[in-house]
Design a protein around this motif. Sequence first.
Motif, PDB file in Angstrom:
ATOM      1  N   MET A  27      22.112  -2.765 -26.590  1.00 14.31           N
ATOM      2  CA  MET A  27      22.435  -4.197 -26.580  1.00 14.31           C
ATOM      3  C   MET A  27      23.618  -4.465 -27.504  1.00 14.31           C
ATOM      4  O   MET A  27      23.523  -4.324 -28.713  1.00 14.31           O
ATOM      5  CB  MET A  27      21.218  -5.033 -26.975  1.00 14.31           C
ATOM      6  N   THR A  28      24.720  -4.830 -26.892  1.00 11.91           N
ATOM      7  CA  THR A  28      25.925  -5.181 -27.622  1.00 11.91           C
ATOM      8  C   THR A  28      25.666  -6.425 -28.439  1.00 11.91           C
ATOM      9  O   THR A  28      25.160  -7.408 -27.908  1.00 11.91           O
ATOM     10  CB  THR A  28      27.054  -5.438 -26.599  1.00 11.91           C
ATOM     11  N   GLU A  29      25.998  -6.391 -29.746  1.00 11.94           N
ATOM     12  CA  GLU A  29      25.820  -7.616 -30.530  1.00 11.94           C
ATOM     13  C   GLU A  29      27.154  -8.211 -30.960  1.00 11.94           C
ATOM     14  O   GLU A  29      27.183  -9.177 -31.698  1.00 11.94           O
ATOM     15  CB  GLU A  29      24.881  -7.438 -31.730  1.00 11.94           C
ATOM     16  N   TYR A 227      21.902   9.389 -18.960  1.00 13.15           N
ATOM     17  CA  TYR A 227      22.884   8.758 -18.061  1.00 13.15           C
ATOM     18  C   TYR A 227      22.275   7.464 -17.546  1.00 13.15           C
ATOM     19  O   TYR A 227      21.127   7.439 -17.098  1.00 13.15           O
ATOM     20  CB  TYR A 227      23.174   9.706 -16.893  1.00 13.15           C
ATOM     21  N   ARG A 228      23.035   6.369 -17.668  1.00  8.11           N
ATOM     22  CA  ARG A 228      22.534   5.072 -17.183  1.00  8.11           C
ATOM     23  C   ARG A 228      23.243   4.698 -15.882  1.00  8.11           C
ATOM     24  O   ARG A 228      24.463   4.843 -15.770  1.00  8.11           O
ATOM     25  CB  ARG A 228      22.776   3.992 -18.246  1.00  8.11           C
ATOM     26  N   ILE A 229      22.471   4.206 -14.950  1.00  5.91           N
ATOM     27  CA  ILE A 229      23.033   3.869 -13.638  1.00  5.91           C
ATOM     28  C   ILE A 229      22.470   2.533 -13.156  1.00  5.91           C
ATOM     29  O   ILE A 229      21.319   2.194 -13.435  1.00  5.91           O
ATOM     30  CB  ILE A 229      22.729   5.018 -12.623  1.00  5.91           C
ATOM     31  N   GLY A 298      13.933  -3.924 -17.866  1.00  6.59           N
ATOM     32  CA  GLY A 298      14.098  -5.192 -17.173  1.00  6.59           C
ATOM     33  C   GLY A 298      12.885  -6.076 -17.265  1.00  6.59           C
ATOM     34  O   GLY A 298      11.895  -5.885 -16.557  1.00  6.59           O
ATOM     35  N   SER A 299      12.931  -7.046 -18.200  1.00  5.45           N
ATOM     36  CA  SER A 299      11.881  -8.054 -18.351  1.00  5.45           C
ATOM     37  C   SER A 299      10.514  -7.456 -18.695  1.00  5.45           C
ATOM     38  O   SER A 299       9.484  -8.012 -18.328  1.00  5.45           O
ATOM     39  CB  SER A 299      11.792  -8.929 -17.095  1.00  5.45           C
ATOM     40  N   ILE A 300      10.518  -6.315 -19.370  1.00  6.34           N
ATOM     41  CA  ILE A 300       9.261  -5.738 -19.877  1.00  6.34           C
ATOM     42  C   ILE A 300       9.046  -6.360 -21.257  1.00  6.34           C
ATOM     43  O   ILE A 300       9.914  -6.262 -22.120  1.00  6.34           O
ATOM     44  CB  ILE A 300       9.354  -4.199 -19.984  1.00  6.34           C
ATOM     45  N   GLY A 320      14.365  -4.823 -24.011  1.00  8.96           N
ATOM     46  CA  GLY A 320      15.617  -5.333 -24.565  1.00  8.96           C
ATOM     47  C   GLY A 320      15.436  -6.619 -25.329  1.00  8.96           C
ATOM     48  O   GLY A 320      15.224  -6.625 -26.545  1.00  8.96           O
ATOM     49  N   ARG A 321      15.492  -7.728 -24.611  1.00 10.35           N
ATOM     50  CA  ARG A 321      15.420  -9.028 -25.302  1.00 10.35           C
ATOM     51  C   ARG A 321      14.147  -9.184 -26.104  1.00 10.35           C
ATOM     52  O   ARG A 321      14.141  -9.844 -27.146  1.00 10.35           O
ATOM     53  CB  ARG A 321      15.588 -10.156 -24.276  1.00 10.35           C
ATOM     54  N   GLU A 322      13.053  -8.551 -25.660  1.00  7.39           N
ATOM     55  CA  GLU A 322      11.821  -8.661 -26.438  1.00  7.39           C
ATOM     56  C   GLU A 322      11.997  -8.020 -27.822  1.00  7.39           C
ATOM     57  O   GLU A 322      11.446  -8.513 -28.806  1.00  7.39           O
ATOM     58  CB  GLU A 322      10.661  -8.043 -25.663  1.00  7.39           C
TER      59      GLU A 322
HETATM   60  C1  LIG Z   1      22.741  -9.243 -25.650  1.00 10.60           C
HETATM   61  C2  LIG Z   1      22.698  -8.128 -24.651  1.00 10.60           C
HETATM   62  C3  LIG Z   1      23.618  -7.099 -24.758  1.00 10.60           C
HETATM   63  C4  LIG Z   1      23.599  -6.011 -23.872  1.00 10.60           C
HETATM   64  N1  LIG Z   1      24.470  -4.976 -24.048  1.00 10.60           N
HETATM   65  C5  LIG Z   1      24.361  -3.852 -23.282  1.00 10.60           C
HETATM   66  C6  LIG Z   1      25.121  -2.693 -23.569  1.00 10.60           C
HETATM   67  O1  LIG Z   1      25.871  -2.611 -24.550  1.00 10.60           O
HETATM   68  N2  LIG Z   1      24.985  -1.633 -22.734  1.00 10.60           N
HETATM   69  C7  LIG Z   1      24.136  -1.650 -21.667  1.00 10.60           C
HETATM   70  O2  LIG Z   1      24.057  -0.655 -20.936  1.00 10.60           O
HETATM   71  N3  LIG Z   1      23.367  -2.733 -21.404  1.00 10.60           N
HETATM   72  C8  LIG Z   1      23.439  -3.813 -22.200  1.00 10.60           C
HETATM   73  N4  LIG Z   1      22.584  -4.884 -21.985  1.00 10.60           N
HETATM   74  C9  LIG Z   1      21.524  -4.782 -20.958  1.00 10.60           C
HETATM   75  C10 LIG Z   1      20.205  -4.332 -21.592  1.00 10.60           C
HETATM   76  O3  LIG Z   1      20.293  -2.964 -22.026  1.00 10.60           O
HETATM   77  C11 LIG Z   1      19.015  -4.456 -20.638  1.00 10.60           C
HETATM   78  O4  LIG Z   1      19.239  -3.630 -19.528  1.00 10.60           O
HETATM   79  C12 LIG Z   1      18.802  -5.883 -20.152  1.00 10.60           C
HETATM   80  O5  LIG Z   1      18.811  -6.788 -21.255  1.00 10.60           O
HETATM   81  C13 LIG Z   1      17.464  -6.031 -19.402  1.00 10.60           C
HETATM   82  O6  LIG Z   1      16.376  -5.720 -20.249  1.00 10.60           O
HETATM   83  P1  LIG Z   1      15.436  -6.886 -20.889  1.00 10.60           P
HETATM   84  O7  LIG Z   1      14.959  -7.724 -19.759  1.00 10.60           O
HETATM   85  O8  LIG Z   1      14.331  -6.125 -21.568  1.00 10.60           O
HETATM   86  O9  LIG Z   1      16.285  -7.663 -21.851  1.00 10.60           O
HETATM   87  C14 LIG Z   1      22.624  -5.978 -22.848  1.00 10.60           C
HETATM   88  C15 LIG Z   1      21.707  -7.046 -22.736  1.00 10.60           C
HETATM   89  C16 LIG Z   1      21.718  -8.095 -23.620  1.00 10.60           C
HETATM   90  C17 LIG Z   1      20.688  -9.168 -23.509  1.00 10.60           C
END
Ligand SMILES: Cc1cc2nc3c(=O)[nH]c(=O)nc-3n(C[C@H](O)[C@H](O)[C@H](O)COP(=O)(O)O)c2cc1C
Length: 389
Positions: A27-29, A227-229, A298-300, A320-322
């Motif tokens: 997650m990019t901040e 590897y992410r796809i 994804g939304s876990i 992620g967001r959690e």
């Molecule tokens: C603030 C934010 C930044 C993200 N940055 C990246 C990133 O740098 N690289 C990446 O592959 N996905 C990035 N994502 C996607 C997340 O890795 C994740 O796939 C997505 O948030 C869905 O998961 P969640 O529903 O648990 O949040 C980002 C998502 C969010 C919310």
Amino acid sequence: MGKYKFLEPYTFKNGVTVKNRIVIPPMTEQSSLEDGSVSRDETYYASLRSGGVGMFISPVAYVIRNGKGFEGQLSASDDKFIPSLAKMATAMKGNGGGTKAILQIFHAGRMSNSAILRGNQTESASAIAAPREGMETPRELTNDEIEEIIKAFGDATRRAILAGFDGVEIHGANTYLIQQFFSPNSNRRTDKWGGSVEKRMRFGLEIINIVKKTIDEYAKKPFILGYRISPEEIEEPGIRMEDTLQFIDKLADQPLDYLHISMGNAWRKSLNDKSEDRPTILRIKDQVKGRLPLISVGSIQTPADAEKIMDAGIDFAALGREYLREPRWIEKVENGLEDTIRYSVNRTELDNLGLNPALMDFLGILGLDLGFEGENKKTENGVDAVFKD
Ligand SMILES: Cc1cc2nc3c(=O)[nH]c(=O)nc-3n(C[C@H](O)[C@H](O)[C@H](O)COP(=O)(O)O)c2cc1C
């Protein structure tokens, strides 16, 4: 312990054991310093969340200057960043807590812009702008430039090893350069890098190849390679499941340790083929046939959500967001404190949670929020649309 399968350890083929199946996805901040060095905000953010989870994947880092995709992005583009990356690795490992720290690496390609690139034009497989409002038309990369970018992924991997990371994740998802080479939307080339599905796979496969060689040369202990796809695009032309399943089949035979399937909802079905009834993750699992472990995302949010992923035979669940809202999710589960897991936050707590204004702005740009107390907004929607997975 013993209550949830996701608390059990996992040992990769390379011998590395991960202490549980919960992953913090990248997650990019947008909080690195202007030059791409890690900031104290970032190490604080990471320290708060590390130590308990099995794997922590970093915010994506760019491997070469023109690959930068966001302001405040982490850089792995030069040896001078090794000390900076080392600080991030230490924080992500939980200061000895045993979390495996993975550096995600990428090139943004046409998803950047000339302001972020300080006047340079964006670059991609072909000179076609992303079909979204306000996107700039990139320059088509030459063969030599493509080779240089592939080499840059190798160099970034060497830096990750020297900085003390436990692995790297190649970011082949979310519409960035590696996906742009695979996509018939952004790749209209007729040389060895484009045309047939096999040729569109080549860029990603060559990157895996150089990253693996770099690991063999520099890593003194087993090093994780992921590897992410993204399985599909909705654009026409665009990536369809047919091509993806072929690519997945190929990826499953590469020297990878895991495949990370990027989706806004872990259980979603095809974005294009509405007659397809099976969740995409299960179709991918069938194609992989156990050759590689999978990370689902994804939304876990809840322990039950994560356990459902395990029940389906998927090896890892990423939250992620959690994990932005609840930095101690796994510790709470381990201690039987599921009832205290937070699914919303109060705006006054953002500093304590290490969520600074740059990250909150970025979430806003993505059209997401975290679920603020007293503010009646849903968090589940949006990521699919944003990441166009
Ligand atoms: C603030 C934010 C930044 C993200 N940055 C990246 C990133 O740098 N690289 C990446 O592959 N996905 C990035 N994502 C996607 C997340 O890795 C994740 O796939 C997505 O948030 C869905 O998961 P969640 O529903 O648990 O949040 C980002 C998502 C969010 C919310």
